[in-house]
Design a protein around this motif. Structure first.
Motif: not given
Length: 452
Positions: A101-105, A346-355, A359-363, A424-427
């Motif tokens: 999706l848009a915004g996801e690395p 900022p910072a290296p990221k991960q994308v977490f995919r649920g059902l 999706d959640v973009i986090g660190l 994500s809250e941390r990101l």
């Protein structure tokens, strides 16, 4: 010269400056689409394999240095620091065939700064083009609703390499192809018929059909719209019936390439059935894309196979991605861009995919939310692949599974609604801190305004 010179000049000038300044610490760049193209509810990650091939084989040689020096009007010795440069970094990426999706690395590169910078152009080129065309291919498959789809795009793509890539990402979506080189290299079915010029070369349409059948005694596909389409179907039916069931009941077809394909297909089906040729199928081609295919399928047109060419091969309605390859961390320091409408996180990221593609973009070091899976995988470490090349079958399975999991609104051909990934809250917290630090530093450098 090698592929090292397939880059924009500013990559070379920046890499040279970094080397001169001793800025060789680890840099992480993130590649992502800023926004979804119009009429897209999703994107299909593609182009990773050819990007990894480039990174694994990158070596700046003497001829490359000569080329860099020539375009910069500098002495080759000035560019000597680049000689022997290889890619020694790590790559984390979304595997080919996965929905993004848009915004996801789609990909993140971590390497010494000069290396990570120099490869930007090539990596963007590969992922941009192939992701755009792969997304078009997936939409064509959705529109065809179970009917086979064939790639006929080679003569209209922007170069033969682009044609090969279109055939490959089409095969990822389940296409066959007319491209002989691609079919041979990829192990996918090759499909081809005849051109109107073939029919025109013979005294009559019937002479052409009979000659073609003599040259190809197996199943044949006859192009019936060179002159009068309805008469062409009758002629094809007569020739196929005379060839016997061994030919006409074993995969033979007629092809419609112009006109009102829905109405012509209905009339052709009736004529073929009346001639006892219910086993002869109908292929449609001629300016088709997912929009036209969806209309034909929804109208109940008796078309068995769709051939998509120009509009597919160049992704005509969305021929590019608004994508970026942005620095997100240098030497352990998270960084971001603040330009209007082009702010980056900022910072290296991960994308977490649920059902359902929630999706959640986090660190990168965050734990996945309950029930979610991380999308980016480490595919290269220290400049070497971490595993074997992905097979087309693996890519196809990923794509089929992700398409099934997409919300119906995102799968729509017209007026799709793309899911929006959460952050994500941390990101969010890190982004706010880096923004404040960056703005403070910028203000300190520029000094007080005249009014102060």
């Amino acid at each position: 010269m090698s592929d090292a010179t397939t880059t924009d000049l500013y990559e070379v000038t920046m890499a040279m400056s970094y080397l001169q300044e001793g800025m060789t610490g680890p840099a992480t760049f993130s590649l992502f689409a800023r926004r979804m193209p119009a009429e897209r509810g999703f994107l299909v990650a593609a182009g990773l394999e050819s990007a990894l091939d480039h990174l694994a084989g990158l070596l700046v040689g003497p001829d490359d240095v000569e080329a860099f020096a020539s375009v910069l009007h500098r002495a080759p010795r000035d560019l000597a620091p680049l000689l022997g440069l290889r890619f020694t970094g790590d790559v984390r990426a979304v595997p080919e065939g996965r929905i993004v999706l848009a915004g996801e690395p789609l990909l993140e590169v971590t390497a010494p700064m000069p290396e990570a910078q120099l490869v930007e152009t090539y990596v963007l080129n590969q992922l941009n083009h192939q992701t755009a065309v792969a997304s078009k291919a997936a939409r064509c498959v959705l529109a065809a609703d179970g009917h086979p789809v064939v790639d006929f795009s080679l003569r209209r793509t922007h170069g033969t390499q682009a044609g090969f890539q279109a055939a490959r990402v089409g095969a990822m979506a389940g296409f066959a192809t007319s491209n002989v080189a691609a079919a041979t290299a990829l192990g996918v079915p090759a499909v081809g018929t005849m051109a109107h010029s073939y029919v025109e070369a013979f005294p009559t349409e019937e002479d052409a059909f009979r000659a073609f059948a003599r040259a190809h005694p197996g199943p044949v596909t006859l192009l019936v719209d060179t002159y009068d389409t309805e008469e062409g179907v009758r002629t094809a039916a007569r020739v196929l019936r005379e060839l016997g069931p061994a030919v006409h009941a074993a995969g033979s077809a007629i092809r419609l390439d112009s006109g009102d394909l829905g109405a012509l297909a209905r009339r052709a089906r009736s004529l073929l059935d009346d001639a006892g040729l219910s086993g002869v199928s109908i292929t449609a081609s001629g300016g088709l894309d997912e929009y036209a295919v969806e209309e034909l399928v929804s109208s109940g047109a008796p078309i068995d196979m769709y051939a998509v060419g120009t509009r597919f091969g160049v992704s005509a309605d969305a021929p590019y991605l608004d994508s970026a390859y942005k620095l997100v961390e240098y030497d352990g320091r998270p960084v971001m861009k603040l330009s209007s409408a082009k702010v980056t996180a900022p910072a290296p990221k991960q994308v977490f995919r649920g059902l359902g593609c929630t999706d959640v973009i986090g660190l990168t070091d965050e734990r996945p939310p309950a029930g979610a899976e991380p999308l980016l995988e480490t595919v290269m470490r220290d400049g070497r692949r971490t595993g074997p090349r992905a097979t087309l079958g693996e890519c196809r399975d990923r794509l089929a599974a992700d398409l099934d999991a997409l919300p119906p609104a995102a799968r729509r051909i017209r007026g799709p609604v793309a899911p929006h990934p959460a952050v994500s809250e941390r990101l969010r917290d890190l982004t706010a801190r880096v923004r404040r630090r960056t703005e403070a530093l910028a203000g300190a450098v520029s000094g007080p305004s005249p009014s102060e």
